[in-house]
Motif scaffolding. Structure first.
Motif, PDB file in Angstrom:
ATOM      1  N   SER A 261      41.807  35.814  35.991  1.00 20.10           N
ATOM      2  CA  SER A 261      42.081  37.216  35.688  1.00 20.10           C
ATOM      3  C   SER A 261      43.576  37.522  35.733  1.00 20.10           C
ATOM      4  O   SER A 261      44.042  38.465  35.087  1.00 20.10           O
TER       5      SER A 261
ATOM      6  N   LYS B 299      40.892  39.045  29.504  1.00 15.12           N
ATOM      7  CA  LYS B 299      39.454  39.223  29.601  1.00 15.12           C
ATOM      8  C   LYS B 299      38.827  38.022  30.307  1.00 15.12           C
ATOM      9  O   LYS B 299      39.115  36.874  29.969  1.00 15.12           O
TER      10      LYS B 299
ATOM     11  N   ALA C 271      34.868  36.726  31.998  1.00 18.49           N
ATOM     12  CA  ALA C 271      33.446  36.971  32.264  1.00 18.49           C
ATOM     13  C   ALA C 271      32.847  35.727  32.878  1.00 18.49           C
ATOM     14  O   ALA C 271      33.253  34.592  32.558  1.00 18.49           O
TER      15      ALA C 271
ATOM     16  N   ASP D 282      30.866  40.799  34.494  1.00 13.39           N
ATOM     17  CA  ASP D 282      32.164  41.199  33.950  1.00 13.39           C
ATOM     18  C   ASP D 282      32.459  42.635  34.372  1.00 13.39           C
ATOM     19  O   ASP D 282      31.721  43.229  35.169  1.00 13.39           O
TER      20      ASP D 282
ATOM     21  N   LEU E 206      32.643  42.233  38.007  1.00 16.24           N
ATOM     22  CA  LEU E 206      33.575  41.123  38.209  1.00 16.24           C
ATOM     23  C   LEU E 206      34.649  41.505  39.229  1.00 16.24           C
ATOM     24  O   LEU E 206      34.997  40.705  40.105  1.00 16.24           O
TER      25      LEU E 206
END
Length: 300
Positions: free
Chosen positions: A209, A214, A216, A261, A265
């Motif tokens: 991250s 992005k 997931a 996500d 997340l």
């Protein structure tokens, strides 16, 4: 094929085996429940399952999840460019060659002896455009041809030494090397193995991250609840992840999984540290009992 770099055969015709230069023993076992399929076991850990008759079949849970992600990054059947860090028995390169003919693929594998052994007993399709590069994943990644920069659709990170991921392919300094290969819409697919508490997986999610816009995860709910050791598949990109169909695909697998996500997340990461070269450690070792399979029993 001649022996190479100290590779020593110690199996038989039914169970080909070698002791590799790193001391690990590699064995190819026939799948008793699926004709034409085989499992590569290294140091007692099942590393790859391959169906020579149907390379589009993915047996291992985490490999199926990566396969779903690969299916969604481009229109069905369209050729892509892929780089695989870690070879094993080349399950995903075979899958991509079968489902996306004409794809260009590079595989980086440290153990040349293992590559020779697999190619001898589980030959790669002749029509597949799969180039194998020998050496440490991070070192070779940094030296790939400039022509690959910004052209790759997917980089698969599935590097293991025995049953553990080496520390130097888990850090903030490592992931940008892979990111540099990706086209603007390209994705990273990383296999992360972890156990109770998921501290290693949380730190890997935090690190991805910090590098990518992005991220997931795809994970078995029981693993997510820290009830058992397992694999967490992590996808990352600087563009949107084209995964609208992914929750339904992974939920309908033989071992259902869920996509994590957004806010979920962030809660999963929950302050986990970003990994640097100074703080990186190998992934935790699984209990040996996790991979003990009774003779004739099917593997996941």
């Amino acid at each position: 094929m001649s022996e190479s770099r100290g590779r020593r055969r110690d199996g038989d015709a039914e169970h080909p085996a070698v002791t590799l230069s790193n001391g690990y023993r590699a064995v190819i076992e026939a799948d008793r429940h699926q004709p034409g399929a085989f499992t590569l076991v290294v140091d007692g850990t099942p590393q790859s399952h391959v169906s020579l008759d149907d390379p589009s079949y993915l047996s291992f849970e985490y490999v199926r999840r990566i396969g779903h992600g690969i299916d969604l990054i481009a229109p069905e059947g369209e050729a892509i460019t892929a780089v695989h860090l870690g070879g094993g028995a080349f399950t995903l390169p075979r899958y991509i060659a079968a489902t996306r003919p004409g794809s260009r693929q590079q595989v980086i594998e440290l153990e040349s002896d293992l590559v020779d052994f697999v190619r001898e007993h589980l030959a790669l399709p002749k029509e597949a455009q799969i180039r194998i590069r020998h050496g440490d994943a991070r070192a070779v990644l940094a030296k790939l041809p400039l022509g690959l920069k910004s052209t790759v659709d997917v980089v698969v990170v599935d590097v293991f030494s025995g049953a553990r991921t080496p520390a130097h392919v888990t850090s903030m300094e490592f992931y940008p090397l892979a990111a540099g290969l990706l086209k603007p819409t390209g994705i990273i697919a990383a296999n992360v193995a972890d156990g109770a508490g998921l501290a290693f997986a949380r730190s890997q999610a935090a690190t991805l991250s910090a590098v990518f816009a992005k991220v997931a995860l795809v994970v078995d709910p029981q693993v997510l609840k820290s009830r058992r050791f397992g694999n967490v598949v992590m996808f990352a990109s600087d563009d949107r992840l084209p995964f609208e169909r992914l929750p339904r695909l992974v939920a309908s697998d033989p071992v259902p999984a869920k996509v994590v996500d957004g806010a979920e997340l962030k809660a999963f990461i929950a302050g986990a540290p970003v990994v640097t070269d100074q703080t990186a450690v190998p992934s935790p070792p699984p209990a040996r009992s996790i991979f003990q399979v009774k003779p004739g029993a099917p593997r996941a």
